[in-house]
Design a protein around this motif. Structure first.
Motif, PDB file in Angstrom:
ATOM      1  N   VAL A   6       0.841  -1.195   0.000  1.00 25.26           N
ATOM      2  CA  VAL A   6       0.000   0.000   0.000  1.00 25.26           C
ATOM      3  C   VAL A   6       0.878   1.246   0.000  1.00 25.26           C
ATOM      4  O   VAL A   6       0.663   2.188  -0.765  1.00 25.26           O
ATOM      5  CB  VAL A   6      -0.925  -0.011   1.233  1.00 25.26           C
ATOM      6  N   LYS A   7       1.920   1.227   0.842  1.00 28.45           N
ATOM      7  CA  LYS A   7       2.797   2.390   0.924  1.00 28.45           C
ATOM      8  C   LYS A   7       3.591   2.566  -0.367  1.00 28.45           C
ATOM      9  O   LYS A   7       3.903   3.674  -0.786  1.00 28.45           O
ATOM     10  CB  LYS A   7       3.744   2.242   2.119  1.00 28.45           C
ATOM     11  N   ILE A   8       3.934   1.456  -0.989  1.00 29.00           N
ATOM     12  CA  ILE A   8       4.688   1.565  -2.248  1.00 29.00           C
ATOM     13  C   ILE A   8       3.839   2.246  -3.317  1.00 29.00           C
ATOM     14  O   ILE A   8       4.313   3.098  -4.058  1.00 29.00           O
ATOM     15  CB  ILE A   8       5.166   0.173  -2.717  1.00 29.00           C
ATOM     16  N   VAL A   9       2.551   1.889  -3.351  1.00 28.47           N
ATOM     17  CA  VAL A   9       1.664   2.562  -4.302  1.00 28.47           C
ATOM     18  C   VAL A   9       1.590   4.051  -3.967  1.00 28.47           C
ATOM     19  O   VAL A   9       1.665   4.910  -4.842  1.00 28.47           O
ATOM     20  CB  VAL A   9       0.256   1.941  -4.280  1.00 28.47           C
ATOM     21  N   ALA A  10       1.480   4.308  -2.674  1.00 27.13           N
ATOM     22  CA  ALA A  10       1.380   5.708  -2.248  1.00 27.13           C
ATOM     23  C   ALA A  10       2.611   6.503  -2.681  1.00 27.13           C
ATOM     24  O   ALA A  10       2.515   7.661  -3.070  1.00 27.13           O
ATOM     25  CB  ALA A  10       1.201   5.767  -0.738  1.00 27.13           C
ATOM     26  N   ALA A  11       3.775   5.833  -2.650  1.00 27.64           N
ATOM     27  CA  ALA A  11       5.005   6.532  -3.003  1.00 27.64           C
ATOM     28  C   ALA A  11       5.070   6.884  -4.490  1.00 27.64           C
ATOM     29  O   ALA A  11       5.910   7.663  -4.916  1.00 27.64           O
ATOM     30  CB  ALA A  11       6.216   5.685  -2.611  1.00 27.64           C
ATOM     31  N   GLN A  12       4.196   6.249  -5.269  1.00 23.61           N
ATOM     32  CA  GLN A  12       4.253   6.532  -6.713  1.00 23.61           C
ATOM     33  C   GLN A  12       3.186   7.543  -7.125  1.00 23.61           C
ATOM     34  O   GLN A  12       2.742   7.546  -8.273  1.00 23.61           O
ATOM     35  CB  GLN A  12       4.037   5.238  -7.510  1.00 23.61           C
ATOM     36  N   GLN A  13       2.806   8.385  -6.183  1.00 23.55           N
ATOM     37  CA  GLN A  13       1.745   9.350  -6.474  1.00 23.55           C
ATOM     38  C   GLN A  13       2.050  10.184  -7.712  1.00 23.55           C
ATOM     39  O   GLN A  13       1.199  10.420  -8.544  1.00 23.55           O
ATOM     40  CB  GLN A  13       1.559  10.258  -5.261  1.00 23.55           C
ATOM     41  N   LYS A  14       3.287  10.614  -7.806  1.00 20.27           N
ATOM     42  CA  LYS A  14       3.616  11.493  -8.924  1.00 20.27           C
ATOM     43  C   LYS A  14       4.020  10.713 -10.162  1.00 20.27           C
ATOM     44  O   LYS A  14       3.442  10.850 -11.225  1.00 20.27           O
ATOM     45  CB  LYS A  14       4.752  12.441  -8.517  1.00 20.27           C
ATOM     46  N   TYR A  15       5.062   9.896 -10.008  1.00 18.09           N
ATOM     47  CA  TYR A  15       5.554   9.142 -11.163  1.00 18.09           C
ATOM     48  C   TYR A  15       5.646   7.672 -10.814  1.00 18.09           C
ATOM     49  O   TYR A  15       6.059   7.336  -9.712  1.00 18.09           O
ATOM     50  CB  TYR A  15       6.955   9.619 -11.574  1.00 18.09           C
ATOM     51  N   PRO A  16       5.298   6.817 -11.744  1.00 13.72           N
ATOM     52  CA  PRO A  16       5.501   5.378 -11.494  1.00 13.72           C
ATOM     53  C   PRO A  16       6.992   5.059 -11.450  1.00 13.72           C
ATOM     54  O   PRO A  16       7.811   5.714 -12.109  1.00 13.72           O
ATOM     55  CB  PRO A  16       4.816   4.695 -12.678  1.00 13.72           C
ATOM     56  N   PHE A  17       7.338   4.060 -10.670  1.00 14.86           N
ATOM     57  CA  PHE A  17       8.747   3.725 -10.451  1.00 14.86           C
ATOM     58  C   PHE A  17       9.464   3.232 -11.694  1.00 14.86           C
ATOM     59  O   PHE A  17      10.683   3.213 -11.751  1.00 14.86           O
ATOM     60  CB  PHE A  17       8.877   2.670  -9.341  1.00 14.86           C
ATOM     61  N   ILE A  72       1.658  -7.377  -9.154  1.00 15.12           N
ATOM     62  CA  ILE A  72       2.813  -6.864  -8.410  1.00 15.12           C
ATOM     63  C   ILE A  72       3.615  -5.901  -9.273  1.00 15.12           C
ATOM     64  O   ILE A  72       4.059  -4.843  -8.821  1.00 15.12           O
ATOM     65  CB  ILE A  72       3.691  -8.037  -7.920  1.00 15.12           C
ATOM     66  N   MET A  73       3.737  -6.275 -10.545  1.00 14.04           N
ATOM     67  CA  MET A  73       4.465  -5.373 -11.437  1.00 14.04           C
ATOM     68  C   MET A  73       3.748  -4.033 -11.533  1.00 14.04           C
ATOM     69  O   MET A  73       4.389  -2.990 -11.537  1.00 14.04           O
ATOM     70  CB  MET A  73       4.571  -6.019 -12.810  1.00 14.04           C
ATOM     71  N   SER A  74       2.421  -4.085 -11.618  1.00 13.22           N
ATOM     72  CA  SER A  74       1.682  -2.825 -11.692  1.00 13.22           C
ATOM     73  C   SER A  74       1.860  -2.028 -10.410  1.00 13.22           C
ATOM     74  O   SER A  74       2.037  -0.818 -10.443  1.00 13.22           O
ATOM     75  CB  SER A  74       0.186  -3.084 -11.888  1.00 13.22           C
ATOM     76  N   VAL A  75       1.799  -2.742  -9.287  1.00  5.99           N
ATOM     77  CA  VAL A  75       1.889  -2.043  -7.998  1.00  5.99           C
ATOM     78  C   VAL A  75       3.276  -1.438  -7.806  1.00  5.99           C
ATOM     79  O   VAL A  75       3.420  -0.298  -7.397  1.00  5.99           O
ATOM     80  CB  VAL A  75       1.571  -3.024  -6.847  1.00  5.99           C
ATOM     81  N   LEU A  76       4.307  -2.215  -8.156  1.00  2.00           N
ATOM     82  CA  LEU A  76       5.658  -1.762  -7.843  1.00  2.00           C
ATOM     83  C   LEU A  76       6.230  -0.812  -8.886  1.00  2.00           C
ATOM     84  O   LEU A  76       7.044   0.042  -8.564  1.00  2.00           O
ATOM     85  CB  LEU A  76       6.590  -2.963  -7.698  1.00  2.00           C
ATOM     86  N   PHE A  77       5.836  -0.999 -10.109  1.00  4.77           N
ATOM     87  CA  PHE A  77       6.491  -0.210 -11.151  1.00  4.77           C
ATOM     88  C   PHE A  77       5.542   0.701 -11.925  1.00  4.77           C
ATOM     89  O   PHE A  77       5.956   1.691 -12.477  1.00  4.77           O
ATOM     90  CB  PHE A  77       7.182  -1.134 -12.147  1.00  4.77           C
ATOM     91  N   LEU A  78       4.289   0.285 -12.028  1.00  3.30           N
ATOM     92  CA  LEU A  78       3.403   1.019 -12.932  1.00  3.30           C
ATOM     93  C   LEU A  78       2.402   1.891 -12.196  1.00  3.30           C
ATOM     94  O   LEU A  78       1.380   2.281 -12.734  1.00  3.30           O
ATOM     95  CB  LEU A  78       2.664   0.029 -13.841  1.00  3.30           C
ATOM     96  N   GLY A  79       2.670   2.140 -10.924  1.00  3.55           N
ATOM     97  CA  GLY A  79       1.789   3.052 -10.189  1.00  3.55           C
ATOM     98  C   GLY A  79       0.547   2.400  -9.613  1.00  3.55           C
ATOM     99  O   GLY A  79      -0.374   3.072  -9.178  1.00  3.55           O
ATOM    100  N   GLY A  80       0.489   1.083  -9.621  1.00  3.08           N
ATOM    101  CA  GLY A  80      -0.642   0.386  -9.004  1.00  3.08           C
ATOM    102  C   GLY A  80      -1.974   0.775  -9.611  1.00  3.08           C
ATOM    103  O   GLY A  80      -2.121   0.837 -10.828  1.00  3.08           O
ATOM    104  N   TRP A  81      -2.942   1.058  -8.725  1.00  4.11           N
ATOM    105  CA  TRP A  81      -4.290   1.343  -9.215  1.00  4.11           C
ATOM    106  C   TRP A  81      -4.447   2.769  -9.701  1.00  4.11           C
ATOM    107  O   TRP A  81      -5.526   3.212 -10.029  1.00  4.11           O
ATOM    108  CB  TRP A  81      -5.310   1.040  -8.118  1.00  4.11           C
ATOM    109  N   ARG A  82      -3.360   3.538  -9.704  1.00  3.04           N
ATOM    110  CA  ARG A  82      -3.469   4.946 -10.089  1.00  3.04           C
ATOM    111  C   ARG A  82      -3.636   5.104 -11.593  1.00  3.04           C
ATOM    112  O   ARG A  82      -3.051   4.369 -12.377  1.00  3.04           O
ATOM    113  CB  ARG A  82      -2.223   5.707  -9.656  1.00  3.04           C
ATOM    114  N   GLY A  83      -4.425   6.086 -11.950  1.00  2.00           N
ATOM    115  CA  GLY A  83      -4.614   6.387 -13.364  1.00  2.00           C
ATOM    116  C   GLY A  83      -5.770   7.331 -13.514  1.00  2.00           C
ATOM    117  O   GLY A  83      -6.637   7.389 -12.637  1.00  2.00           O
ATOM    118  N   PRO A  84      -5.799   8.099 -14.594  1.00  5.39           N
ATOM    119  CA  PRO A  84      -6.854   9.105 -14.765  1.00  5.39           C
ATOM    120  C   PRO A  84      -8.186   8.498 -15.191  1.00  5.39           C
ATOM    121  O   PRO A  84      -8.214   7.399 -15.743  1.00  5.39           O
ATOM    122  CB  PRO A  84      -6.278  10.009 -15.856  1.00  5.39           C
TER     123      PRO A  84
END
Lengths: 826, 333
Positions: free
Chosen positions: B186-197, B260-272
């Motif tokens: 959850v925190k990892i997703v939160a950390a990608q608020q601005k840019y995906p990892f 996991i790949m989406s969560v860790l690298f692609l910003g998880g559930w974030r998107g417009p």
């Protein structure tokens, strides 16, 4: 009462749901026996797409399969394996019998073939055809789906007793629940013509004597041949005699005692060095018609007709009991030599023996084992002489003249036989081959006889250490269709369909070889147009074969998609072939003296379209592989064989060219007008899997070039020879004059007569040099029909290439060699 | 009393979440098979299944019902207990991994905060690895217990391959943890608020993608089941739904690694624009399609080449990546 109604309503719903699911989830086993499997494979590809029915999930393990498609000939040696695989499939399971061979033995009523798979496992749907077209198999699947919908599986599934699911039909028994008498019911006790009781050949033979033909062709010796002949005569004196007449090559008759010296001399010392053992075989001479009256044989025959025929013989030539035939090839002078030697048999068992030549050519190993298997001739000094093609429990030697060839004349093959005759244990077999156990800590892995990547019924017994192959033994003969025995039974023209099936991916190329042999023997001139048409067909089949090879090679390495692309292109080629010949896999289009028909209207446009599209597509598909790093890692430096080894093991075709030798019969010993076309012989030097890949891909480009030229310069004229003594006449002429009509009648009914003699006809088929050695006794069918196949020699060198590599490499090597089993086992 | 009620309510919510996630997961895993068959068919100029329902949409149903009512065989000489349990191990561990994947922002229901994740473990990532490692047992035991040489070879290959690729898989994620300062998904997703990892860690992404393909035994890494060599590898002897479970496990694995790949690298559930769950599904599907595409394109590696790639290329690269990330982190702070 109500509860009963409820229950049955529930049942019927459950029935429907289960049936519906099963219907759309029929996973076939990855299982194929011979030609039909190629059409089965085509069903999975783009044009037919079996996936639409949800049935594309080919399972290599029987445990996960629902459907067994028995595609091809069921051999007595493989039948126990078929039964075992069937029994390993979990319930419910269904069986489709695909093709005439599987249905009833088809055209192979011969000692090694089971006359219908329904004698060992139950069959739901029969798909007729030889081979059935892919559409026919699709229909078979739809029929099976309908059958499934009529089942009542719910009670079975919920263990309520009763209900039906899967195959419920009984296994049939020959003579009890089925009959293979081709004449239908009502003839018990009447002898069938063409069996050993009433041999067709004898009757036809007598009639053949009424027909006059010119003498067999007389070959003129070339300068180098004459030189070798002189050297042999000088060195060996009366022990080596120049054969009085030969139709094709320098032929010597040599005393048994000096055979090895002669062979050694020819290989190492003569002016022309014959470095390759082209072929090694035997002839059983006991049934020669002009043999000196043989009292023992005459009195031994109890049957009236046969004895009469034998005893009436005129004293003639003094044949030995067996003749051994060695055929050698010289690369530098591009010529062959044949060495024959007579063997006398002793005793009622007809035991004969001669010295083994395995120390001169390692490749002689299998050839001699084959002769032992087929004729019972022993070879002194052979390292592991035991049966090669027939299973160890087999009785008798099939190619002896007193061996009845038909399966219908033998005791029928039953379910119990299939239970009993399981293949020999791998460890045991390995011990047999190596004269002692090969290390007790080894882990023996059986790859085959039925395996996804053996390209047919080949058994590799790998002694492993980890995944590394420490020892490799091969067992072949699972696909032995007795083509050589059939050649002695079928009339000269009738034999043509059998040649196609000798290599089901090369189609007309083999008919071509066969026709060449007969035409050489009888000195038949083939018109130019027919020659060009044959070249056209041979090259089209080369393309189609190489496409299948590319697909399967890639598939062996785990790349699934090239398969679908190349098969799409292959369909295009098959369309052209179909337009011209009317057939797909087995064109059966070549006739002795020409072809069956002229080119149809529109052939040029079809061929031009192909040649325009093909090179581009090929480059496109090739991109998937040629520079793919994984592909390169899997093929470069794998399965390397040196040129020296390749020659001494008798490897031919692209596999030889991949070792660096530009040896192609089309270039080096041109036939059928190949000298008129411009093309190159692609080679590579490494001799590994990647080199074999490069050579074959380049060969496709060259083939397209040849096809282009043939299409551009197609000569006009006749498509079949005017010499109607040997050919089936053109219809319009047959309808016009009585002479031609008579020829037509004779050649179609009892078949033509070929003069006494022998000839070897060989062409460069996709896999290498495929030759037919036809021996005629002046009858309507061959006295001996020897098939020299490239695969037999190529695969024998497999242990040499694969030892020390890993299992995955073995698969890669088999894939790169382009093996096909009918031409290995014949 | 209130505590008790809250606890019960929380428990019910958890159960509902579990059921929904399990249902959705299995549903999508089943349909991933359909997607794979259709997509592969298109790659290969074919139609693919289209008779069972419109566009073949009922195909997964047909397959599952068929497998369920198929005879379940246990070979003679097999180690019965292990043989029966192995497929369940594979499927269960794959499914369990999904429990730490967040698929949306926290939801507020009747004043109650409901996190859209089954359980927000603070060591979420480690849990994933633990489960993934346990999955090896299913493969190795299944192959060994079958009493079949092909099964055994497949099992050995599977064990070696999966253990080897755990390492680069784990190491590739260390930089992510360093950047997010947490193991919690959850925190990892939160950390990608601005840019995906993926923008900061392309190398880690690549290593992770390759290793996860190896972990889920997909071409070019499908050696444990390589049908051209080992018939069907570790599951050669399995029939019916037990085989189905291996199959299912593989597809759930793809979903999980996609997630996991989406969560860790692609910003998880974030998107417009679209709701978060949909975004997550789209990203998972994209990863899955990529894997299918790879399967449709590449040949298979050899065993020793696979090992060489893991130990000699991916692990050193991952270590270098960690060092570089650390160095850059130090410089910035």
């Amino acid at each position: 009462m109500e509860r009963g109604v409820e229950a049955s309503r529930f049942e019927s719903i459950a029935d429907r749901v289960i049936n519906w699911s099963r219907k759309f989830s029929l996973w076939p086993m990855f299982f194929g026996l011979s030609c039909c499997f190629v059409e089965e494979a085509a069903v999975f590809t783009s044009r037919y797409d079996l996936a639409r029915f949800g049935a594309e999930v080919l399972r290599p393990s029987p445990r996960q399969a629902d459907l067994l498609i028995v595609s091809g000939t069921v051999f007595k040696k493989i039948a126990p394996v078929v039964l075992r695989l069937y029994e390993q499939m979990p319930e419910p399971k269904w069986v489709i019998s695909m093709g005439s061979c599987s249905n009833s033995g088809g055209m192979f009523d011969v000692y090694s073939v089971v006359q219908g798979v329904d004698q060992i496992i139950p069959v739901d749907v029969y798909v007729p055809g030889c081979p059935p077209r892919p559409e026919a198999l699709l229909e078979g699947l739809v029929i099976l789906q309908e059958k499934i919908m009529s089942e009542r599986p719910a009670r079975r599934v919920f263990h309520l007793g009763g209900g039906t699911q899967g195959t419920e039909r009984p296994v049939l028994a020959e003579g009890v629940t089925k009959s293979s008498d081709p004449r239908g019911p009502g003839y018990p006790g009447t002898v069938i013509r063409g069996t050993s009781l009433l041999p067709g050949t004898l009757h036809w033979g007598n009639r053949s004597d009424l027909m006059w033909t010119p003498q067999a062709r007389r070959a003129v010796l070339s300068e180098s041949d004459a030189e070798v002949a002189a050297q042999l005569l000088e060195r060996f004196g009366s022990k080596a005699r120049l054969a009085p007449q030969s139709s094709d090559m320098l032929t010597f008759e040599v005393d048994r005692t000096s055979l090895k010296e002669v062979l050694h001399f020819l290989k190492n010392e003569s002016s022309t060095k014959y470095r390759r053992l082209d072929d090694l075989t035997a002839i059983d001479e006991s049934a020669r018609r002009d043999r000196v009256w043989n009292k023992g044989l005459c009195e031994g025959t109890s049957e009236v007709g046969a004895a009469e025929a034998l005893c009436k013989r005129q004293p003639g030539e003094n044949y030995s009991d067996f003749t051994m035939v060695y055929q050698l090839l010289s690369f530098e002078s591009a010529c062959r030599v044949r060495i024959k030697t007579g063997l006398e048999a002793k005793g009622g068992e007809k035991l004969a023996s001669t010295a083994s030549v395995t120390d001169l050519w390692p490749s002689a190993n299998w050839y001699e084992r084959e002769v032992f298997d087929m004729f019972g001739i022993r070879f002194d000094g052979h390292p592991n002489l035991h049966r090669l093609l027939m299973p160890e429990w087999w009785e008798g030697h099939p190619l002896r003249k007193d061996y009845p060839g038909r399966a219908t004349e033998m005791a029928p093959y039953t379910f119990e036989d299939a239970r009993k005759r399981q293949p020999m244990d791998g460890m045991q077999l390995s011990t047999l081959d190596n004269k002692g156990p090969t290390g007790d800590r080894e882990f023996f892995l059986n790859i085959g006889p039925h395996h996804v990547s053996t390209h047919g019924l080949l058994r590799c017994i790998a002694g492993l250490e980890g995944e590394q192959i420490k020892s490799l033994d091969l067992e072949i003969g699972y696909h032995h269709r007795a083509t050589e025995k059939l050649g002695e039974r079928q009339s000269w023209h009738q034999y043509i369909p059998y040649t196609d099936r000798n290599d089901y991916l090369a189609g007309s190329s083999l008919e071509f070889s066969y026709a060449t042999a007969v035409e050489t023997l009888a000195d038949i001139k083939v018109p130019e147009r027919a020659q060009a048409m044959r070249v056209l067909l041979a090259e089209l089949y080369r393309l189609s074969n190489h496409l299948v090879w590319m697909a399967t090679f890639a598939h062996d390495l785990g790349a699934m998609t090239p398969n679908f692309y190349t098969f799409a292109e292959r369909e295009m080629i098959l369309d052209v072939i179909e337009l011209i010949t009317g057939g797909r896999l087995h064109a059966e289009f070549v006739r002795i003296g020409g072809l069956a028909a002229d080119l149809p209207e529109g052939w040029k446009e079809a061929v031009d379209k192909l040649t325009a599209i093909f090179p581009r597509r090929l480059s496109e598909y090739e991109k998937l592989l040629r520079k793919n790093p994984i592909f390169m890692a899997r093929t470069k430096g794998i399965g390397r064989i040196s040129l020296e080894d390749a020659i001494s093991w008798g490897i031919t075709g692209p596999n030889l060219r991949a070792c660096g030798m530009a040896w192609d019969l089309r270039k080096n010993m041109p036939y059928s007008g190949y000298e008129n076309y411009e093309f190159e012989v692609p080679t590579a030097t490494e001799g590994d899997c990647y080199a074999r890949y490069l050579v074959r891909v380049e060969e496709m480009r060259q083939s397209i070039k040849i096809i282009e030229q043939v299409a551009r310069n197609m000569p006009s004229g006749r498509y079949v020879t005017e010499d109607y003594r040997y050919a089936i006449p053109r219809r319009e002429e047959m309808l016009r004059d009585i002479e031609t009509l008579i020829h037509h009648f004779v050649n179609v009914t009892r078949g033509m007569k070929i003069p006494v003699g022998e000839a070897y006809g060989v062409t460069e088929v996709p896999r290498g040099e495929h030759g037919y050695y036809a021996v005629s006794d002046g009858l309507g069918s061959a006295y001996r029909m020897r098939v020299r196949s490239p695969g037999f020699a190529n695969i024998q060198a497999l242990p040499l290439m694969a030892t020390g590599e890993s299992i995955a490499d073995l698969i890669s090597i088999i894939g790169s060699m382009d093996v096909i089993l009918p031409d290995i086992d014949r | 009393m209130l505590n008790m009620l809250l606890w019960i309510a929380g428990f019910i919510i958890l159960l509902v979440k579990l059921m929904i996630i399990l249902g959705v997961l299995l549903f999508f895993a089943g349909y991933l098979v359909w997607v794979e068959r259709k997509f592969l068919a298109r790659l290969q100029i074919r139609y693919g299944p289209n008779r069972a329902g419109p566009y073949g949409l009922l195909q997964p149903l047909a397959d599952i019902v068929k497998m369920l009512v198929k005879e379940d065989t246990v070979p003679d000489g097999a180690d019965r207990a292990f043989f029966l349990i192995a497929p369940a191990v594979v499927a269960a561990t794959a499914i369990l991994m999904f429990s730490v994947v967040p698929f949306g922002k926290d939801l507020t229901l009747w004043g109650q905060k409901v996190p859209l994740v089954v359980t927000d473990l603070n060591i979420g990532l480690l849990f994933v690895f633990a489960m993934s490692s346990l999955g090896v047992y299913g493969v190795a035991l299944g192959g060994w217990a079958s009493n079949s040489k092909y099964g055994l070879l497949g099992g050995i290959r599977g064990a070696a391959q999966m253990i080897s690729y755990e390492l680069p898989l784990g190491l590739s994620l260390v930089p992510i943890v360093m950047m997010a300062h947490s193991f919690s998904m959850v925190k990892i997703v939160a950390a990608q608020q601005k840019y995906p990892f993926i923008l900061f860690q392309p190398l880690a992404f690549m290593i992770f993608a390759i290793s996860s393909m190896a972990e889920s035994k997909r071409i070019p890494f499908d050696l444990p089941e390589a049908e051209n060599e080992l018939v069907a590898g570790y599951h050669t002897e399995y029939s019916g739904m037990r085989f189905g479970l291996f199959f299912l496990g593989e597809y759930v694995h793809i979903m999980v690694f996609g997630a996991i790949m989406s969560v860790l690298f692609l910003g998880g559930w974030r998107g417009p624009f679209l709701p978060p769950v949909v975004w997550l599904l789209i990203k998972i599907l994209a990863v899955a399609l990529f894997m299918i595409w790879v399967r449709g394109t590449l040949p298979r590696l050899r065993y020793d080449q696979l090992m060489a790639l893991g130990w000699k290329v991916l692990i050193p690269l991952a270590l270098i990546n960690i060092l570089a990330t650390g160095a850059v982190g130090l410089m910035i702070n």
